[in-house]
Design an enzyme around this catalytic site. Structure first.
Site, PDB file in Angstrom:
ATOM      1  N   SER A 136       1.127  -1.188   0.014  1.00  0.00           N
ATOM      2  CA  SER A 136       0.206   0.355  -0.266  1.00  0.00           C
ATOM      3  C   SER A 136       0.858   1.151  -0.002  1.00  0.00           C
ATOM      4  O   SER A 136       1.619   1.153   0.013  1.00  0.00           O
ATOM      5  CB  SER A 136      -0.810  -0.144   1.252  1.00  0.00           C
ATOM      6  OG  SER A 136      -1.766  -1.181   1.179  1.00  0.00           O
ATOM      7  N   SER A 195      -4.978  -3.737  -1.743  1.00  0.00           N
ATOM      8  CA  SER A 195      -3.761  -2.676  -1.892  1.00  0.00           C
ATOM      9  C   SER A 195      -4.623  -1.500  -1.026  1.00  0.00           C
ATOM     10  O   SER A 195      -6.563  -1.040  -1.466  1.00  0.00           O
ATOM     11  CB  SER A 195      -3.171  -2.099  -3.138  1.00  0.00           C
ATOM     12  OG  SER A 195      -2.898  -0.822  -2.867  1.00  0.00           O
ATOM     13  N   ASP A 230      -4.024   2.196  -0.999  1.00  0.00           N
ATOM     14  CA  ASP A 230      -4.080   3.190  -1.191  1.00  0.00           C
ATOM     15  C   ASP A 230      -4.828   4.637  -0.961  1.00  0.00           C
ATOM     16  O   ASP A 230      -6.105   3.756  -0.943  1.00  0.00           O
ATOM     17  CB  ASP A 230      -3.859   3.337  -2.958  1.00  0.00           C
ATOM     18  CG  ASP A 230      -2.398   2.478  -3.369  1.00  0.00           C
ATOM     19  OD1 ASP A 230      -1.707   1.774  -2.980  1.00  0.00           O
ATOM     20  OD2 ASP A 230      -2.794   2.061  -4.804  1.00  0.00           O
TER      21      ASP A 230
END
Length: 142
Positions: free
Chosen positions: A19, A57, A59
């Site tokens: 991430s 992920s 993000d």
């Protein structure tokens, strides 16, 4: 008895994992909506490095502006404030700068990294910088 995850200790971490948090700070006079638009462009800079958003992920892209400093109105302060902002048509240079700065920051961070021992005996190795320089030279010539 088996310890969950123990069998993975000697295997490398899958390339898809990971991430990133990207913070875009500017002194350009932007509204919160314009900051959201700017934050979205950080993903383009991440994409330039080959990063992709996979299922696991986490993000996060955020952006803020320091241009408009508003005091609080506690204690009888002003009840109204004047806020300066750029017109939407003037945002393109900021979008370009965000993409380029994000890309550069990620490359710099990867080049500054060192070998690291992690959880479950995982070892992550620093990039071989001589090879990276060659790759970047070829990439820039495209």
């Amino acid at each position: 008895s088996r310890i969950p995850g123990k069998e993975q200790a000697s295997q490398p971490m899958p390339k898809e994992d990971g991430s990133i948090i990207i913070v875009v700070a500017t002194d350009a006079p932007l509204t919160p909506d314009q900051c959201k638009r700017l934050a979205r462009r950080a993903g383009l800079g991440l994409g330039r490095t080959g990063g992709l958003a996979f299922d696991g992920s986490g993000d996060i892209f955020i952006a803020f502006s320091t241009a408009n400093r508003l005091g609080n109105n506690a204690g009888g302060g002003p009840r109204e404030h004047t806020v300066r902002t750029l017109s939407h048509g003037c945002m393109n240079p900021l979008f370009r700068a965000t993409v380029e700065a994000t890309h550069e920051a990620i490359v710099n961070a990867m080049c500054a990294a060192t070998d690291t021992d992690g959880i479950l005996g995982r070892r992550m190795y620093a990039l071989p910088l001589d090879e990276v320089r060659g790759i970047m030279r070829r990439y820039e010539s495209l």
